[in-house]
Write a protein that holds these residues in place. Structure first.
Motif, PDB file in Angstrom:
ATOM      1  N   VAL A 149       0.842  -1.196   0.000  1.00 12.91           N
ATOM      2  CA  VAL A 149       0.000   0.000   0.000  1.00 12.91           C
ATOM      3  C   VAL A 149       0.882   1.253   0.000  1.00 12.91           C
ATOM      4  O   VAL A 149       0.612   2.210  -0.730  1.00 12.91           O
ATOM      5  CB  VAL A 149      -0.970  -0.002   1.209  1.00 12.91           C
ATOM      6  CG1 VAL A 149      -1.684   1.327   1.349  1.00 12.91           C
ATOM      7  CG2 VAL A 149      -1.963  -1.153   1.082  1.00 12.91           C
ATOM      8  N   ARG A 150       1.949   1.243   0.770  1.00 18.28           N
ATOM      9  CA  ARG A 150       2.865   2.378   0.825  1.00 18.28           C
ATOM     10  C   ARG A 150       3.488   2.632  -0.548  1.00 18.28           C
ATOM     11  O   ARG A 150       3.589   3.767  -1.005  1.00 18.28           O
ATOM     12  CB  ARG A 150       3.955   2.148   1.859  1.00 18.28           C
ATOM     13  CG  ARG A 150       4.925   3.319   1.987  1.00 18.28           C
ATOM     14  CD  ARG A 150       6.019   3.068   2.992  1.00 18.28           C
ATOM     15  NE  ARG A 150       5.461   2.944   4.315  1.00 18.28           N
ATOM     16  CZ  ARG A 150       5.957   2.159   5.266  1.00 18.28           C
ATOM     17  NH1 ARG A 150       7.009   1.413   5.043  1.00 18.28           N
ATOM     18  NH2 ARG A 150       5.389   2.114   6.466  1.00 18.28           N
ATOM     19  N   MET A 151       3.899   1.556  -1.242  1.00 20.05           N
ATOM     20  CA  MET A 151       4.509   1.702  -2.569  1.00 20.05           C
ATOM     21  C   MET A 151       3.495   2.247  -3.573  1.00 20.05           C
ATOM     22  O   MET A 151       3.840   3.072  -4.410  1.00 20.05           O
ATOM     23  CB  MET A 151       5.077   0.363  -3.038  1.00 20.05           C
ATOM     24  CG  MET A 151       6.341  -0.023  -2.318  1.00 20.05           C
ATOM     25  SD  MET A 151       7.031  -1.654  -2.693  1.00 20.05           S
ATOM     26  CE  MET A 151       6.368  -2.098  -4.241  1.00 20.05           C
ATOM     27  N   LYS A 152       2.252   1.800  -3.496  1.00 16.79           N
ATOM     28  CA  LYS A 152       1.216   2.296  -4.410  1.00 16.79           C
ATOM     29  C   LYS A 152       0.979   3.780  -4.196  1.00 16.79           C
ATOM     30  O   LYS A 152       0.748   4.525  -5.142  1.00 16.79           O
ATOM     31  CB  LYS A 152      -0.093   1.524  -4.190  1.00 16.79           C
ATOM     32  CG  LYS A 152      -0.109   0.168  -4.842  1.00 16.79           C
ATOM     33  CD  LYS A 152      -1.437  -0.508  -4.661  1.00 16.79           C
ATOM     34  CE  LYS A 152      -2.508   0.246  -5.392  1.00 16.79           C
ATOM     35  NZ  LYS A 152      -3.798  -0.423  -5.413  1.00 16.79           N
ATOM     36  N   ARG A 153       1.038   4.219  -2.960  1.00 13.75           N
ATOM     37  CA  ARG A 153       0.819   5.622  -2.646  1.00 13.75           C
ATOM     38  C   ARG A 153       1.899   6.493  -3.250  1.00 13.75           C
ATOM     39  O   ARG A 153       1.647   7.619  -3.668  1.00 13.75           O
ATOM     40  CB  ARG A 153       0.796   5.798  -1.127  1.00 13.75           C
ATOM     41  CG  ARG A 153       0.413   7.189  -0.711  1.00 13.75           C
ATOM     42  CD  ARG A 153       0.364   7.436   0.785  1.00 13.75           C
ATOM     43  NE  ARG A 153       0.271   6.265   1.612  1.00 13.75           N
ATOM     44  CZ  ARG A 153       1.020   6.082   2.715  1.00 13.75           C
ATOM     45  NH1 ARG A 153       1.892   6.993   3.082  1.00 13.75           N
ATOM     46  NH2 ARG A 153       0.878   5.008   3.443  1.00 13.75           N
ATOM     47  N   LYS A 154       3.131   5.985  -3.325  1.00 19.36           N
ATOM     48  CA  LYS A 154       4.259   6.766  -3.825  1.00 19.36           C
ATOM     49  C   LYS A 154       4.250   6.918  -5.338  1.00 19.36           C
ATOM     50  O   LYS A 154       4.919   7.777  -5.870  1.00 19.36           O
ATOM     51  CB  LYS A 154       5.573   6.113  -3.393  1.00 19.36           C
ATOM     52  CG  LYS A 154       5.826   6.252  -1.913  1.00 19.36           C
ATOM     53  CD  LYS A 154       7.133   5.599  -1.523  1.00 19.36           C
ATOM     54  CE  LYS A 154       7.365   5.717  -0.029  1.00 19.36           C
ATOM     55  NZ  LYS A 154       8.611   5.076   0.381  1.00 19.36           N
ATOM     56  N   LYS A 155       3.485   6.070  -6.055  1.00 15.69           N
ATOM     57  CA  LYS A 155       3.473   6.134  -7.533  1.00 15.69           C
ATOM     58  C   LYS A 155       2.685   7.293  -8.054  1.00 15.69           C
ATOM     59  O   LYS A 155       1.887   7.890  -7.513  1.00 15.69           O
ATOM     60  CB  LYS A 155       2.885   4.842  -8.103  1.00 15.69           C
ATOM     61  CG  LYS A 155       3.846   3.698  -7.925  1.00 15.69           C
ATOM     62  CD  LYS A 155       3.287   2.446  -8.567  1.00 15.69           C
ATOM     63  CE  LYS A 155       4.253   1.296  -8.424  1.00 15.69           C
ATOM     64  NZ  LYS A 155       3.791   0.096  -9.042  1.00 15.69           N
TER      65      LYS A 155
END
Length: 109
Positions: free
Chosen positions: A103-109
Motif C-alpha cells: 500500500v505504501r509503494m502504491k501511494r508513492k506512484k
C-alpha cells in the motif's frame, strides 16, 4: 550473491536446491541458472516469500532477512490487535507487513 543466499537459506531448512526448486514449481536447475542469468521479479518474490525474507536480502542489498524491524513489527501488531479473533501467527504478521509495504509503494506512484 543471489545464488549463494538461496543456497544458504535452503541449507538452513535442510533442503537442497533441487527440492526447493521443485516445491516452487521451477525446473530442477533453476537456481544454478541464476549464476549467469537474472531471474524475473515475480520469481524472486516467490523465493523470498518461501524463505520468509525480503527480495533485497536475496539480492544482497541488505543483510536484514525480514521485511521489518522490531519497531515496525510493533506497528503491525497494533494493527492486528484490532482483530476480534485468535492471536496472529508470525507468518500472518509478516503478511500484514507485506501488505502495508504494498500500500505504501502504491501511494508513492
Amino acid at each position: 550473491m543471489l545464488f549463494d543466499r538461496v543456497k544458504e537459506l535452503s541449507e538452513q531448512r535442510g533442503e537442497n536446491l533441487k527440492v526447493v526448486a521443485q516445491k516452487l514449481g521451477f525446473s530442477e536447475n533453476a537456481f544454478y541458472k541464476w549464476k549467469t542469468q537474472s531471474p524475473k521479479s515475480e520469481t524472486l518474490e516467490k523465493v523470498a516469500d518461501y524463505f520468509n525474507v525480503s527480495v533485497d536480502y536475496l539480492l544482497g542489498r541488505t543483510d536484514e532477512k525480514r521485511f521489518y524491524d522490531s519497531t515496525e513489527k510493533n506497528d503491525v501488531q497494533t494493527i492486528a490487535a484490532h482483530h476480534d479473533g485468535e492471536e496472529w501467527t508470525d507468518e500472518e504478521l509478516q503478511e500484514i507487513q507485506r501488505f502495508k509495504e504494498f500500500v505504501r509503494m502504491k501511494r508513492k506512484k
